[in-house]
Design a protein around this motif. Structure first.
Motif, PDB file in Angstrom:
ATOM      1  N   PHE A 199       0.835  -1.198   0.000  1.00 47.15           N
ATOM      2  CA  PHE A 199       0.000   0.000   0.000  1.00 47.15           C
ATOM      3  C   PHE A 199       0.875   1.256   0.000  1.00 47.15           C
ATOM      4  N   LYS A 200       1.847   1.300   0.904  1.00 46.22           N
ATOM      5  CA  LYS A 200       2.722   2.480   0.994  1.00 46.22           C
ATOM      6  C   LYS A 200       3.511   2.678  -0.294  1.00 46.22           C
ATOM      7  N   ASP A 201       3.997   1.589  -0.860  1.00 42.27           N
ATOM      8  CA  ASP A 201       4.761   1.668  -2.106  1.00 42.27           C
ATOM      9  C   ASP A 201       3.909   2.237  -3.239  1.00 42.27           C
ATOM     10  N   ILE A 202       2.694   1.724  -3.373  1.00 43.53           N
ATOM     11  CA  ILE A 202       1.796   2.208  -4.428  1.00 43.53           C
ATOM     12  C   ILE A 202       1.480   3.689  -4.216  1.00 43.53           C
ATOM     13  N   MET A 203       1.165   4.058  -2.991  1.00 39.60           N
ATOM     14  CA  MET A 203       0.814   5.449  -2.688  1.00 39.60           C
ATOM     15  C   MET A 203       1.980   6.387  -3.018  1.00 39.60           C
ATOM     16  N   MET A 204       3.163   6.030  -2.587  1.00 40.43           N
ATOM     17  CA  MET A 204       4.319   6.919  -2.790  1.00 40.43           C
ATOM     18  C   MET A 204       4.706   7.004  -4.261  1.00 40.43           C
ATOM     19  N   LYS A 205       4.594   5.894  -4.988  1.00 41.73           N
ATOM     20  CA  LYS A 205       4.938   5.910  -6.408  1.00 41.73           C
ATOM     21  C   LYS A 205       3.924   6.689  -7.242  1.00 41.73           C
ATOM     22  N   SER A 206       2.722   6.850  -6.717  1.00 42.01           N
ATOM     23  CA  SER A 206       1.701   7.565  -7.485  1.00 42.01           C
ATOM     24  C   SER A 206       1.766   9.079  -7.284  1.00 42.01           C
ATOM     25  N   MET A 207       2.636   9.541  -6.395  1.00 44.62           N
ATOM     26  CA  MET A 207       2.759  10.974  -6.119  1.00 44.62           C
ATOM     27  C   MET A 207       3.789  11.625  -7.040  1.00 44.62           C
ATOM     28  N   ASP A 208       3.465  12.799  -7.532  1.00 40.16           N
ATOM     29  CA  ASP A 208       4.392  13.595  -8.341  1.00 40.16           C
ATOM     30  C   ASP A 208       4.929  14.704  -7.432  1.00 40.16           C
ATOM     31  N   PHE A 209       6.008  14.395  -6.718  1.00 39.81           N
ATOM     32  CA  PHE A 209       6.524  15.317  -5.707  1.00 39.81           C
ATOM     33  C   PHE A 209       7.091  16.598  -6.309  1.00 39.81           C
ATOM     34  N   GLU A 210       7.675  16.501  -7.479  1.00 37.22           N
ATOM     35  CA  GLU A 210       8.200  17.699  -8.142  1.00 37.22           C
ATOM     36  C   GLU A 210       7.054  18.666  -8.454  1.00 37.22           C
ATOM     37  N   LYS A 211       5.984  18.126  -9.005  1.00 38.13           N
ATOM     38  CA  LYS A 211       4.809  18.948  -9.332  1.00 38.13           C
ATOM     39  C   LYS A 211       4.182  19.521  -8.058  1.00 38.13           C
ATOM     40  N   LEU A 212       4.079  18.696  -7.026  1.00 34.60           N
ATOM     41  CA  LEU A 212       3.506  19.138  -5.754  1.00 34.60           C
ATOM     42  C   LEU A 212       4.335  20.255  -5.136  1.00 34.60           C
ATOM     43  N   ASP A 213       5.655  20.106  -5.128  1.00 35.55           N
ATOM     44  CA  ASP A 213       6.522  21.145  -4.567  1.00 35.55           C
ATOM     45  C   ASP A 213       6.364  22.461  -5.317  1.00 35.55           C
ATOM     46  N   LYS A 214       6.362  22.376  -6.633  1.00 39.73           N
ATOM     47  CA  LYS A 214       6.225  23.590  -7.453  1.00 39.73           C
ATOM     48  C   LYS A 214       4.892  24.277  -7.164  1.00 39.73           C
ATOM     49  N   LEU A 215       3.819  23.504  -7.175  1.00 43.89           N
ATOM     50  CA  LEU A 215       2.496  24.052  -6.889  1.00 43.89           C
ATOM     51  C   LEU A 215       2.438  24.660  -5.487  1.00 43.89           C
ATOM     52  N   SER A 216       2.987  23.959  -4.534  1.00 44.29           N
ATOM     53  CA  SER A 216       2.932  24.413  -3.152  1.00 44.29           C
ATOM     54  C   SER A 216       3.717  25.708  -2.948  1.00 44.29           C
ATOM     55  N   VAL A 217       4.920  25.791  -3.511  1.00 44.54           N
ATOM     56  CA  VAL A 217       5.739  27.002  -3.383  1.00 44.54           C
ATOM     57  C   VAL A 217       5.033  28.183  -4.040  1.00 44.54           C
ATOM     58  N   GLU A 218       4.543  27.981  -5.251  1.00 40.93           N
ATOM     59  CA  GLU A 218       3.877  29.069  -5.965  1.00 40.93           C
ATOM     60  C   GLU A 218       2.604  29.516  -5.237  1.00 40.93           C
ATOM     61  N   THR A 219       1.859  28.554  -4.708  1.00 42.75           N
ATOM     62  CA  THR A 219       0.627  28.894  -4.003  1.00 42.75           C
ATOM     63  C   THR A 219       0.919  29.628  -2.708  1.00 42.75           C
ATOM     64  N   MET A 220       1.930  29.187  -1.989  1.00 48.72           N
ATOM     65  CA  MET A 220       2.319  29.905  -0.767  1.00 48.72           C
ATOM     66  C   MET A 220       2.682  31.348  -1.080  1.00 48.72           C
ATOM     67  N   ALA A 221       3.448  31.539  -2.128  1.00 46.65           N
ATOM     68  CA  ALA A 221       3.879  32.889  -2.504  1.00 46.65           C
ATOM     69  C   ALA A 221       2.685  33.757  -2.896  1.00 46.65           C
ATOM     70  N   GLU A 222       1.682  33.153  -3.492  1.00 49.88           N
ATOM     71  CA  GLU A 222       0.481  33.901  -3.886  1.00 49.88           C
ATOM     72  C   GLU A 222      -0.414  34.223  -2.688  1.00 49.88           C
ATOM     73  N   VAL A 223      -0.564  33.265  -1.790  1.00 51.34           N
ATOM     74  CA  VAL A 223      -1.545  33.380  -0.715  1.00 51.34           C
ATOM     75  C   VAL A 223      -1.033  34.192   0.476  1.00 51.34           C
ATOM     76  N   PHE A 224       0.208  33.947   0.879  1.00 59.38           N
ATOM     77  CA  PHE A 224       0.730  34.577   2.087  1.00 59.38           C
ATOM     78  C   PHE A 224       1.538  35.827   1.762  1.00 59.38           C
ATOM     79  N   THR A 225       1.491  36.796   2.669  1.00 61.48           N
ATOM     80  CA  THR A 225       2.303  38.003   2.516  1.00 61.48           C
ATOM     81  C   THR A 225       3.731  37.675   2.927  1.00 61.48           C
TER      82      THR A 225
END
Length: 159
Positions: A70-96
């Motif tokens: 289960f853990k292997d399948i879950m972790m392999k299905s995540m796109d961490f590069e995409k998530l990091d990029k989205l998260s950084v950009e969203t933080m910069a947009e949302v927070f002062t």
């Protein structure tokens, strides 16, 4: 009617952009500074570590023999590069910038690191009790029976 709604939406969006381009004091946003601070936050609290913790917690609901798969399948299905990029950009947009500075200061502190380490222990004790209460309430809602009150069911004591 749809045309009026579309025009109204466009006007609202156009009016919102100037607000997004300024912080709460009306100063122009320094997006480069925000992005830099958001990147620092992700160095302190990488999204991957948070996902790993969530997957670990979810895996506790899976029978022990099936957990590694289960853990292997879950972790392999995540796109961490995409998530990091989205998260950084969203933080910069949302927070002062001041908010991000405070976040970096707090989450970079020894206290926050200690809290992060202790939080899974806290959650492992509290969340099962919350789940039991929610399950009982849902059963009561479905059946119309009464839910045991606090005096009828005490939480387990830790001795």
């Amino acid at each position: 009617m749809r045309q009026i709604i579309r025009v109204w939406c466009v006007i609202v969006i156009m009016l919102a952009f100037p607000a997004m381009a300024q912080d709460s004091a009306g100063k122009p946003v320094d997006m480069a500074q925000r992005l830099d601070l958001a990147k620092k936050m992700h160095e302190i609290r990488p999204a991957k570590v948070q996902i790993e913790a969530a997957v670990e917690q979810l895996s506790q609901r899976i029978p022990p023999p099936d957990r590694p798969r289960f853990k292997d399948i879950m972790m392999k299905s995540m796109d961490f590069e995409k998530l990091d990029k989205l998260s950084v950009e969203t933080m910069a947009e949302v927070f002062t910038a001041p908010e991000l500075e405070r976040m970096v200061g707090y989450f970079g502190s020894a206290e926050a690191a200690s809290i992060s380490q202790k939080m899974p222990v806290y959650q492992s004790i509290v969340q099962p009790e919350i789940a039991k209460m929610v399950d009982a309430a849902m059963m009561s809602a479905r059946t119309g029976s009464s839910v045991p009150g606090p005096q009828q069911s005490a939480p387990p004591s830790k001795q």
